[in-house]
Scaffold this active site. Structure first.
Site, PDB file in Angstrom:
ATOM      1  CB  SER A 159       2.844  -3.059   0.248  1.00 19.33           C
ATOM      2  OG  SER A 159       2.165  -1.834   0.051  1.00 19.33           O
ATOM      3  CG  HIS A 176      12.304  -0.436  -4.968  1.00 21.80           C
ATOM      4  ND1 HIS A 176      12.704  -0.525  -6.271  1.00 21.80           N
ATOM      5  CD2 HIS A 176      11.245  -1.286  -4.863  1.00 21.80           C
ATOM      6  CE1 HIS A 176      11.931  -1.358  -6.919  1.00 21.80           C
ATOM      7  NE2 HIS A 176      11.037  -1.835  -6.105  1.00 21.80           N
ATOM      8  CD  GLU A 225      12.081  -4.935  -6.528  1.00 19.62           C
ATOM      9  OE1 GLU A 225      11.078  -4.801  -5.808  1.00 19.62           O
ATOM     10  OE2 GLU A 225      12.102  -4.617  -7.724  1.00 19.62           O
ATOM     11  CG  HIS A 277       8.010  -2.202  -2.719  1.00 17.18           C
ATOM     12  ND1 HIS A 277       8.455  -3.465  -2.458  1.00 17.18           N
ATOM     13  CD2 HIS A 277       8.068  -2.059  -4.077  1.00 17.18           C
ATOM     14  CE1 HIS A 277       8.753  -4.070  -3.610  1.00 17.18           C
ATOM     15  NE2 HIS A 277       8.527  -3.232  -4.599  1.00 17.18           N
ATOM     16  CE1 TYR A 306       9.279  -7.497  -6.197  1.00 21.65           C
ATOM     17  CE2 TYR A 306       9.617  -6.912  -8.489  1.00 21.65           C
ATOM     18  CZ  TYR A 306       9.133  -6.605  -7.233  1.00 21.65           C
ATOM     19  OH  TYR A 306       8.523  -5.402  -7.027  1.00 21.65           O
TER      20      TYR A 306
END
Ligand SMILES: *[C@@H]1O[C@H](CO)[C@@H](O)[C@H](O)[C@H]1NC(C)=O
Ligand SMILES: *[C@@H]1O[C@H](CO)[C@@H](O)[C@H](O)[C@H]1NC(C)=O
Ligand SMILES: *[C@@H]1O[C@H](CO)[C@@H](O)[C@H](O)[C@H]1NC(C)=O
Ligand SMILES: *[C@@H]1O[C@H](CO)[C@@H](O)[C@H](O)[C@H]1NC(C)=O
Ligand SMILES: *[C@@H]1O[C@H](CO)[C@@H](O)[C@H](O)[C@H]1NC(C)=O
Length: 771
Positions: free
Chosen positions: A344, A122, A533, A231, A576
């Site tokens: 994140s 990713h 994801e 991520h 997602y």
């Protein structure tokens, strides 16, 4: 004191005895293990980067290279599994199909869709255009053959290596918490999960890293693969240098760490938080550390003006091979992705760029607008630093888990795989009253919040009117947009549909509907390959459901300590997967959960079937085949027309040199530039565009850093979009571990003539001193 000394002496012996014992007891279930790794760096110019879908984010150089890393585990006379980790944004159905075709041609039925997993880390800093569904190639002006080929070729090479390396060995698993490498970027959606469910967990993201350590019977440790959720968005949506982001960086660091761990002191250096020793310290220059002498030596070397070469590959390759004992397998370490959907790496939080205040909690907006809300990494405002720091945090945890891994994996190698049509799946869910109810998934669709992007990259995939300027591909397809019917609107509710991608088939499918689900098993470790994801809570629910099936039903094989890891973004890509409750909030992740509110329940149902079949030894329905859309792909990216230099200048000539008699200190920035040509002419696979060399003796140059090193940046630029002229700027931030000596910086490239022939060239800066 004496007592402590004695126990210190005894400890390793005890451990050895235990391990020996363990081996003797379990020697019947030894595996064959093989690892491989190959360069998959795609075009470093003109191609849109995959991930943020920012049409302005076009590759123009290399920060460090992208690799495919593979492991194979086989029972000597039985099953085998193959796992490939890509420094790419995600897996691609088309890439998987083509790799499987090549494996069939090469190895017959040894490696098929059933036992092969291909997974992406990713990173949002790799060239795009390698996926087959329309929505994922809009910003790259359609399909990019060169991106696709770099992946398919490199994956195949990594697998060939792993296959050829198969030798007896053992595998250890270890697990630990890493606290400071990820935060939830949609906490308001997470909070909509029931309080009773949330209270089972300490954090709103998963903190576990699960690591596999591969130990060759003869050579000892040969590699490791780990899974951790965060991520690949430490690099921003405006970065234009190819990079593996934080996971690619961690992998590079760990392989370098291992190669340099000759003295045994490195592991403790890393865990103490000291800078990772770099490879140059292994190459001891012959020249003495005498400034005057060094200056005189440096003065005797002029810059090397551009000349043709065919030898660049062997020169560049020496950088890495110089570091390894040639007689042992190279150490391979991969940092794989898992349920990172709402995680994140920008751990400082999200702030408004205008006011510096935190963004709105529920909407991640600043004064009602999403464009100004950005997550901050720990190196803020330097994204390279953020990438390094999040990479090093993962590295340190991985080294710790690697060094302490003691639980050996034994037992069966097994796998199950099935294709499922997620556009119309009947899903049986339990009702609150304790009964069951049949619900449905829907054809893929993306909600409005999708266009708003995330705090890692606001405005991603912005399809709003007026944002299509200059994008010919988008113009071509925008008239084909579909109005969703009533049934679809209801099925997807409460998602307001922006793009009804599942029902858009022109010029070819916009979104996938047939998705692969897969379980790979190595003894008590099972890997769940998911093509998307998953958010934190979605991942927890899936793992728990599978674990329950594996450990209930009287199965003694798994006992209570089965390790379940999710391999995210694997085999294909379908965006997602949130929980039903998160879906109701319609943040970016919910808006990008394609098949409606029951998508996760559909996955859980299908994975339970695979897990049950694994326990009972039964086979599963292989399901409908996904389409191969290669022949339908449209490609609007213009090829390189030709490269040229002004009169009197050759490719590889220096256009910006170091000052005469320059002396630099460690941590200084040495910047030089060359007349160059488009990097798409030759990807320099397993080679380099940039090289730092140190003088050894009187006139022999030794490669020390290449474009795979964190300290070296290769930046390519044209004066104007259509110009045939271009420059390669090379920036070297001298590492603290660099030896004193005389250095020079070289550039390697390939130029295209008007008639299409490709000629390689090289040039070098003047020599300079590092003291
Ligand atoms: C590092 O070096 C020490 C001492 O040579 C050795 O015992 C240890 O196994 C090495 N670690 C790795 C990961 O190779
Ligand atoms: C560079 O340094 C060398 C050695 O100290 C000296 O001989 C030479 O004159 C210097 N050249 C310039 C241009 O300063
Ligand atoms: C976020 O939304 C929830 C539900 O509407 C509301 O209760 C809460 O106060 C909001 N939080 C903030 C910080 O605005
Ligand atoms: C799903 O259920 C419906 C009835 O609600 C049935 O007509 C349909 O055949 C089922 N689909 C599948 C794939 O089983
Ligand atoms: C190095 O210096 C160049 C030229 O001054 C500058 O443009 C560049 O941003 C610097 N690079 C880094 C990594 O600091």
């Amino acid at each position: 004191m004496m007592g402590r000394l004695i126990s210190m002496l005894w400890l390793p012996i005890l451990v050895l005895l235990l391990v020996e014992n363990g081996r003797m007891v379990k020697s019947a279930s030894k595996y064959l293990i093989g690892l491989g790794s190959y360069d998959i760096t795609g075009p470093a110019a003109d191609v849109n980067m995959m991930g943020y879908a920012n049409t302005d984010q076009t590759a123009s150089g290399v920060h460090f290279r992208l690799r495919a890393r593979a492991f194979i585990v086989a029972e000597p006379q039985g099953n085998r599994i193959l796992f490939v980790n890509l420094d790419a944004c995600m897996a691609s159905q088309l890439v998987t199909i083509k790799v499987l075709e090549r494996l069939r041609a090469r190895y017959g039925n040894l490696y098929t869709e059933n036992n092969v997993a291909i997974s992406g880390i990713h990173t949002h800093a790799g060239p795009g255009g390698y996926l087959q569904y329309v929505v994922y190639i809009v910003t790259s002006l359609g399909f990019v053959r060169q991106s696709f080929d770099a992946l398919v070729d490199g994956i195949e090479q990594s697998i060939i290596q792993a296959h050829d390396n198969l030798r007896p060995g053992s595998i250890y698993v270890n697990k630990g918490e890493l606290l400071d490498a990820g935060v939830n970027r949609s906490p308001s959606a997470y909070l909509n999960n029931a309080a009773s469910e949330r209270s089972k967990y300490k954090y709103d993201v998963d903190k576990d890293m699960t690591l596999l350590k591969f130990v060759d019977d003869e050579w000892g440790p040969v590699g490791s693969f780990n899974w951790f959720a965060t991520h690949g968005t430490s690099m921003s949506r405006t970065n234009s240098l190819i990079s593996g982001d934080n996971k690619g960086a961690a992998a590079r660091f760990m392989e370098d760490w291992f190669d340099q761990n000759n003295s045994g002191r490195m592991a403790s250096e890393v865990s103490k938080g000291n800078e990772i020793p770099r490879r140059v310290s292994n190459i001891i220059p012959v020249v003495e550390d005498n400034h005057h002498e060094l200056l005189e030596l440096a003065a005797s070397f002029e810059s090397l003006s551009g000349k043709s070469t065919t030898r660049f590959m062997s020169i560049a390759r020496r950088v890495r091979s110089a570091l390894r004992q040639a007689d042992r397998p190279k150490f391979i370490s991969a940092f794989c992705q898992t349920n990172c959907g709402d995680v994140s790496p920008n751990v400082l939080g999200a702030f408004c760029t205008d006011t510096g205040l935190p963004c709105d909690f529920n909407h991640s907006t600043c004064g009602g607008k999403n464009e100004l809300c950005y997550g901050r990494g720990p190196g803020y405002p330097d994204e390279f630093e953020s990438t390094r720091i999040i990479g090093e945090r993962q590295l340190k945890k991985a080294v710790e888990l690697f060094s302490a891994a003691s639980e050996q994996l034994n037992g069966k190698i097994d796998y199950r795989h099935s294709y499922v049509d997620f556009s119309k799946l009947n899903v049986t869910v339990s009702t609150q009253g304790g009964g069951t109810n049949v619900v449905k998934t829907c054809p893929a669709a993306m909600g409005f919040a999708f266009a708003a992007g995330t705090t890692d990259g606001p405005g991603a995939f912005d399809f709003k009117q007026g944002d299509d300027k200059g994008n010919a591909f988008w113009k071509l397809v925008r008239n084909l947009l579909k109005n969703p019917g009533e049934e679809q609107v209801e099925c997807q509710s409460p998602k307001p549909i922006l793009l009804d991608t599942g029902e858009m088939k022109q010029p070819y499918d916009w979104a996938p509907s047939i998705l692969p689900v897969q379980i790979l098993r190595i003894g008590k470790l099972v890997i769940l390959s998911v093509p998307g994801e998953f958010t934190t809570m979605a991942g927890r629910r899936l793992r728990d459901a599978v674990k329950t099936v594996l450990t209930n039903g009287g199965s003694k094989e798994f006992g209570s300590n089965v390790h379940v890891v999710i391999a995210g973004l694997t085999n294909t890509y379908s965006q997602y997967v949130t929980t039903f409750e998160e879906y109701q909030i319609q943040r970016y992740e919910g808006a990008s959960t394609l098949y409606g509110p029951h998508t996760l329940s559909g996955y859980i149902q299908e994975f339970k079937k695979l897990a049950a079949a694994l326990i009972t030894g039964q086979s599963v329905d292989s399901g409908p085949q996904p389409p191969d859309l290669l022949s339908k792909q449209i490609s609007l990216l213009t090829p390189v027309v030709m490269d040229a230099t002004p009169i009197g200048v050759k490719f590889g000539d220096v256009s910006l040199d170091v000052a005469k008699n320059a002396t630099f200190k460690r941590s200084d920035n040495v910047t030089v530039a060359f007349w160059s040509a488009c990097p798409r002419n030759d990807l320099m696979t397993e080679g380099t565009f940039a090289l730092v060399e140190i003088l050894k003796g009187k006139d022999s140059w030794e490669p020390t850093y290449d474009d795979d090193d964190f300290c070296l940046r290769f930046i390519w630029s044209r004066p104007t979009k259509l110009s045939t002229h271009s420059h390669a700027t090379i920036e070297w931030i001298i590492p603290h571990t660099a030896a004193s000596g005389v250095y020079r910086i070289r550039h390697f490239g390939a130029a295209k003539s008007l008639l299409g022939s490709i000629k390689h060239f090289t040039g070098s800066s003047s020599a300079f001193v590092v003291a």
